[in-house]
Design a protein around this motif. Structure first.
Motif, PDB file in Angstrom:
ATOM      1  N   GLN A  94       0.838  -1.175   0.000  1.00 50.32           N
ATOM      2  CA  GLN A  94       0.000   0.000   0.000  1.00 50.32           C
ATOM      3  C   GLN A  94       0.882   1.237   0.000  1.00 50.32           C
ATOM      4  OE1 GLN A  94      -3.120   0.270  -0.447  1.00 50.32           O
ATOM      5  NE2 GLN A  94      -4.298  -1.376   0.532  1.00 50.32           N
ATOM      6  N   SER A  95       0.365   2.351  -0.549  1.00 48.79           N
ATOM      7  CA  SER A  95       1.165   3.562  -0.685  1.00 48.79           C
ATOM      8  C   SER A  95       1.563   4.158   0.660  1.00 48.79           C
ATOM      9  CB  SER A  95       0.410   4.601  -1.511  1.00 48.79           C
ATOM     10  OG  SER A  95      -0.824   4.920  -0.892  1.00 48.79           O
ATOM     11  N   ARG A  96       0.829   3.829   1.723  1.00 47.19           N
ATOM     12  CA  ARG A  96       1.147   4.394   3.034  1.00 47.19           C
ATOM     13  C   ARG A  96       2.441   3.812   3.633  1.00 47.19           C
ATOM     14  NH1 ARG A  96      -1.718   1.378   7.599  1.00 47.19           N
ATOM     15  NH2 ARG A  96      -2.129   3.404   8.508  1.00 47.19           N
ATOM     16  N   ILE A  97       2.916   2.704   3.093  1.00 48.89           N
ATOM     17  CA  ILE A  97       4.175   2.122   3.565  1.00 48.89           C
ATOM     18  C   ILE A  97       5.330   2.870   2.910  1.00 48.89           C
ATOM     19  CG2 ILE A  97       5.603   0.045   3.671  1.00 48.89           C
ATOM     20  CD1 ILE A  97       3.087  -0.124   5.364  1.00 48.89           C
ATOM     21  N   PRO A  98       6.191   3.509   3.705  1.00 46.47           N
ATOM     22  CA  PRO A  98       7.284   4.293   3.121  1.00 46.47           C
ATOM     23  C   PRO A  98       8.227   3.441   2.267  1.00 46.47           C
ATOM     24  CG  PRO A  98       7.036   4.780   5.473  1.00 46.47           C
ATOM     25  CD  PRO A  98       6.167   3.586   5.180  1.00 46.47           C
ATOM     26  N   ASP A  99       8.723   4.060   1.194  1.00 43.49           N
ATOM     27  CA  ASP A  99       9.677   3.364   0.332  1.00 43.49           C
ATOM     28  C   ASP A  99      10.928   2.952   1.099  1.00 43.49           C
ATOM     29  OD1 ASP A  99       8.003   3.581  -1.808  1.00 43.49           O
ATOM     30  OD2 ASP A  99       9.047   5.268  -2.737  1.00 43.49           O
ATOM     31  N   MET A 100      11.268   3.684   2.157  1.00 41.87           N
ATOM     32  CA  MET A 100      12.446   3.351   2.951  1.00 41.87           C
ATOM     33  C   MET A 100      12.329   1.960   3.561  1.00 41.87           C
ATOM     34  SD  MET A 100      14.046   5.405   6.230  1.00 41.87           S
ATOM     35  CE  MET A 100      14.320   6.899   5.288  1.00 41.87           C
ATOM     36  N   VAL A 101      11.114   1.568   3.926  1.00 42.30           N
ATOM     37  CA  VAL A 101      10.882   0.245   4.518  1.00 42.30           C
ATOM     38  C   VAL A 101      11.148  -0.850   3.503  1.00 42.30           C
ATOM     39  CG1 VAL A 101       9.096  -1.285   5.464  1.00 42.30           C
ATOM     40  CG2 VAL A 101       9.212   1.099   6.200  1.00 42.30           C
ATOM     41  N   THR A 102      10.784  -0.600   2.258  1.00 45.15           N
ATOM     42  CA  THR A 102      10.832  -1.628   1.216  1.00 45.15           C
ATOM     43  C   THR A 102      12.026  -1.478   0.284  1.00 45.15           C
ATOM     44  OG1 THR A 102       9.468  -0.358  -0.334  1.00 45.15           O
ATOM     45  CG2 THR A 102       8.315  -1.725   1.278  1.00 45.15           C
ATOM     46  N   SER A 103      12.950  -0.591   0.657  1.00 47.97           N
ATOM     47  CA  SER A 103      14.132  -0.311  -0.175  1.00 47.97           C
ATOM     48  C   SER A 103      13.735   0.101  -1.588  1.00 47.97           C
ATOM     49  CB  SER A 103      15.064  -1.535  -0.213  1.00 47.97           C
ATOM     50  OG  SER A 103      15.521  -1.844   1.085  1.00 47.97           O
ATOM     51  N   GLY A 104      12.652   0.872  -1.675  1.00 49.17           N
ATOM     52  CA  GLY A 104      12.208   1.406  -2.951  1.00 49.17           C
ATOM     53  C   GLY A 104      11.410   0.447  -3.803  1.00 49.17           C
ATOM     54  N   LYS A 105      11.188  -0.759  -3.308  1.00 53.59           N
ATOM     55  CA  LYS A 105      10.431  -1.743  -4.085  1.00 53.59           C
ATOM     56  C   LYS A 105       8.932  -1.509  -3.926  1.00 53.59           C
ATOM     57  CE  LYS A 105      14.074  -5.171  -3.598  1.00 53.59           C
ATOM     58  NZ  LYS A 105      15.034  -4.162  -3.085  1.00 53.59           N
ATOM     59  N   ASP A 106       8.151  -2.033  -4.867  1.00 56.09           N
ATOM     60  CA  ASP A 106       6.699  -1.880  -4.769  1.00 56.09           C
ATOM     61  C   ASP A 106       6.061  -3.024  -3.990  1.00 56.09           C
ATOM     62  OD1 ASP A 106       6.881  -3.979  -6.553  1.00 56.09           O
ATOM     63  OD2 ASP A 106       5.697  -3.023  -8.143  1.00 56.09           O
ATOM     64  N   THR A 107       6.899  -3.843  -3.339  1.00 57.62           N
ATOM     65  CA  THR A 107       6.398  -4.940  -2.508  1.00 57.62           C
ATOM     66  C   THR A 107       6.827  -4.730  -1.065  1.00 57.62           C
ATOM     67  OG1 THR A 107       8.372  -6.251  -3.063  1.00 57.62           O
ATOM     68  CG2 THR A 107       6.370  -6.653  -4.352  1.00 57.62           C
ATOM     69  N   VAL A 108       6.045  -5.312  -0.147  1.00 58.50           N
ATOM     70  CA  VAL A 108       6.352  -5.229   1.274  1.00 58.50           C
ATOM     71  C   VAL A 108       6.343  -6.632   1.873  1.00 58.50           C
ATOM     72  CG1 VAL A 108       3.914  -4.838   1.903  1.00 58.50           C
ATOM     73  CG2 VAL A 108       5.738  -4.139   3.480  1.00 58.50           C
ATOM     74  N   ALA A 109       7.302  -6.904   2.737  1.00 56.05           N
ATOM     75  CA  ALA A 109       7.346  -8.172   3.477  1.00 56.05           C
ATOM     76  C   ALA A 109       6.565  -7.983   4.768  1.00 56.05           C
ATOM     77  CB  ALA A 109       8.785  -8.560   3.769  1.00 56.05           C
ATOM     78  N   VAL A 110       5.621  -8.882   5.051  1.00 56.49           N
ATOM     79  CA  VAL A 110       4.734  -8.672   6.200  1.00 56.49           C
ATOM     80  C   VAL A 110       4.438  -9.995   6.904  1.00 56.49           C
ATOM     81  CG1 VAL A 110       2.715  -8.812   4.671  1.00 56.49           C
ATOM     82  CG2 VAL A 110       2.484  -7.722   6.898  1.00 56.49           C
ATOM     83  N   ARG A 111       4.320  -9.920   8.226  1.00 58.45           N
ATOM     84  CA  ARG A 111       3.942 -11.117   8.977  1.00 58.45           C
ATOM     85  C   ARG A 111       3.255 -10.742  10.284  1.00 58.45           C
ATOM     86  NH1 ARG A 111       6.833 -14.378  12.897  1.00 58.45           N
ATOM     87  NH2 ARG A 111       8.625 -13.346  13.850  1.00 58.45           N
ATOM     88  N   VAL A 112       2.624 -11.747  10.907  1.00 56.65           N
ATOM     89  CA  VAL A 112       2.036 -11.634  12.244  1.00 56.65           C
ATOM     90  C   VAL A 112       2.877 -12.497  13.173  1.00 56.65           C
ATOM     91  CG1 VAL A 112      -0.007 -11.941  13.675  1.00 56.65           C
ATOM     92  CG2 VAL A 112      -0.265 -11.335  11.253  1.00 56.65           C
ATOM     93  N   PRO A 113       3.655 -11.892  14.082  1.00 55.82           N
ATOM     94  CA  PRO A 113       4.519 -12.681  14.959  1.00 55.82           C
ATOM     95  C   PRO A 113       3.709 -13.449  15.992  1.00 55.82           C
ATOM     96  CG  PRO A 113       4.537 -10.396  15.642  1.00 55.82           C
ATOM     97  CD  PRO A 113       3.733 -10.449  14.376  1.00 55.82           C
ATOM     98  N   ASP A 114       4.263 -14.551  16.464  1.00 54.29           N
ATOM     99  CA  ASP A 114       3.560 -15.398  17.432  1.00 54.29           C
ATOM    100  C   ASP A 114       4.288 -15.378  18.779  1.00 54.29           C
ATOM    101  OD1 ASP A 114       1.794 -17.137  18.572  1.00 54.29           O
ATOM    102  OD2 ASP A 114       2.582 -18.931  17.597  1.00 54.29           O
ATOM    103  N   HIS A 115       4.207 -14.225  19.436  1.00 52.46           N
ATOM    104  CA  HIS A 115       4.758 -14.098  20.788  1.00 52.46           C
ATOM    105  C   HIS A 115       3.773 -13.269  21.612  1.00 52.46           C
ATOM    106  CE1 HIS A 115       7.250 -13.099  24.205  1.00 52.46           C
ATOM    107  NE2 HIS A 115       8.123 -14.021  23.809  1.00 52.46           N
ATOM    108  N   PRO A 116       3.359 -13.759  22.781  1.00 49.50           N
ATOM    109  CA  PRO A 116       2.293 -13.079  23.528  1.00 49.50           C
ATOM    110  C   PRO A 116       2.610 -11.631  23.884  1.00 49.50           C
ATOM    111  CG  PRO A 116       3.339 -14.812  24.870  1.00 49.50           C
ATOM    112  CD  PRO A 116       3.791 -15.003  23.467  1.00 49.50           C
ATOM    113  N   LEU A 117       3.847 -11.341  24.271  1.00 48.72           N
ATOM    114  CA  LEU A 117       4.193  -9.955  24.629  1.00 48.72           C
ATOM    115  C   LEU A 117       4.093  -9.031  23.418  1.00 48.72           C
ATOM    116  CD1 LEU A 117       7.275  -9.762  27.054  1.00 48.72           C
ATOM    117  CD2 LEU A 117       4.927  -9.034  27.465  1.00 48.72           C
TER     118      LEU A 117
END
Length: 320
Positions: A94-117
């Motif tokens: 999505q456009s709201r994800i800064p390019d800095m996060v994705t190193s300028g790519k149009d894809t984003v790596a995303v996950r839901v971590p499995d740790h209670p804290l």
């Protein structure tokens, strides 16, 4: 400061700071994924090159459409099967994800971590977290708060302590080409588990240049400061390393031989999940012994053994 108080962690994140936090895989160095200032602090603290993208952590699969779009059906199948858990999906961002996060790519790596804290923390935040592993770029990943503190000391105001990571190696990263799943990084989710849900998958896990599609694709990574070799026959290699202080990283049984100073056995019972859980902690211990050389034993190339071998190949001077 090492703490178990998520309110302290929340306050640091909400003012634009970065923290270390636990996941089921390894500890992450986290900041507001929507704040370029916080993301920049992650890169600079890790000394991570800007061409290597970050993973965005979200609170649940229901949040996925807020960070990604044009999501393939197979991605939903995998998310339903393995989230929360050690699966990262590479999707159109999505456009709201800064390019800095994705190193300028149009894809984003995303996950839901499995740790209670960390899940509890994410529930209290109104932004997702960018969080690569909490270690200097290229070094051994941390699986405890103590590992993070050893790396960064007082550089971090908050290290959220969630105990030892129960998986012990990074998430498996899967992207999509023409709607079909492609493994970009081997991790805590085995190939067999993935195939059970989506059938055959292809592999593209190595990046020769400075344009990796996803984290963990570079040829050199997860490395001790001590010279390390990955071999099939540990004792044969020990025999030719005369006069050196040697440490061994072994799968399930200790060895006897002249010159062996210390040994780490990953799983006396031969359990690959246990070996994965113990891998990085054992590497940290060996690396702290001022050895001349670490010799690592190649594991059976099946299940999580395939993943462990991949980590060791990237961490070592490969000549076998």
């Amino acid at each position: 400061m090492i703490t178990e108080d998520i309110q302290v962690a929340r306050a640091e994140l909400e003012k634009g700071g970065i923290i270390a936090l636990p996941t089921e895989t390894v500890y992450g160095l986290a900041g507001n994924a929507l704040d370029e200032g916080a993301v920049g602090k992650i890169y600079s603290t890790k000394k991570r090159p800007s061409y290597n993208p970050l993973i965005v952590h979200i609170k649940s699969a229901d949040y996925l459409s807020q960070v990604a779009c044009d999501i393939p059906e197979q991605a939903y199948v995998l998310a339903k099967a393995f989230w929360p858990g050690p699966l990262t999906l590479v999707l159109k961002k999505q456009s709201r994800i800064p390019d800095m996060v994705t190193s300028g790519k149009d894809t984003v790596a995303v996950r839901v971590p499995d740790h209670p804290l960390t899940l509890k923390l994410l529930e209290q935040l109104d932004f997702p977290l960018a969080a690569p592993s909490a270690n200097p770029f290229g070094s051994i990943s941390p699986t405890s708060a103590a590992h993070v503190e050893q790396y960064f000391g007082d550089t971090l105001n908050v290290i959220l302590d969630g105990g030892e990571c129960r998986k012990g190696i990074e998430s498996t990263i899967i992207g999509f080409e023409d709607g079909r799943p492609v493994i970009f990084r081997l991790g805590s989710l085995s190939l067999e588990e993935i195939r059970e849900k989506v059938g055959e998958v292809s592999f593209r896990t190595r990046s020769e240049d400075h344009q990796p599609t996803a984290p963990g694709m570079l040829l050199r990574h997860y490395a001790p400061s001590t010279e390390t070799h990955l071999v099939e026959d540990v004792l044969e290699r020990v025999k030719i390393q005369t006069g050196k202080k040697i440490g061994l990283l072994l799968f399930k049984e200790a060895k006897e031989g002249k010159g062996i100073f210390h040994q780490e056995v990953l799983s006396p019972s031969g359990d690959l999940a246990e070996a994965a859980r113990n891998l990085y902690a054992a590497m940290h211990r060996l690396d702290n012994l001022n050895l001349d050389l670490i010799i690592a034993e190649r594991l059976p190339d099946t299940g999580l053994g395939r993943t462990i071998n991949d980590k060791l190949e990237r961490a070592t001077h490969r000549d076998n």
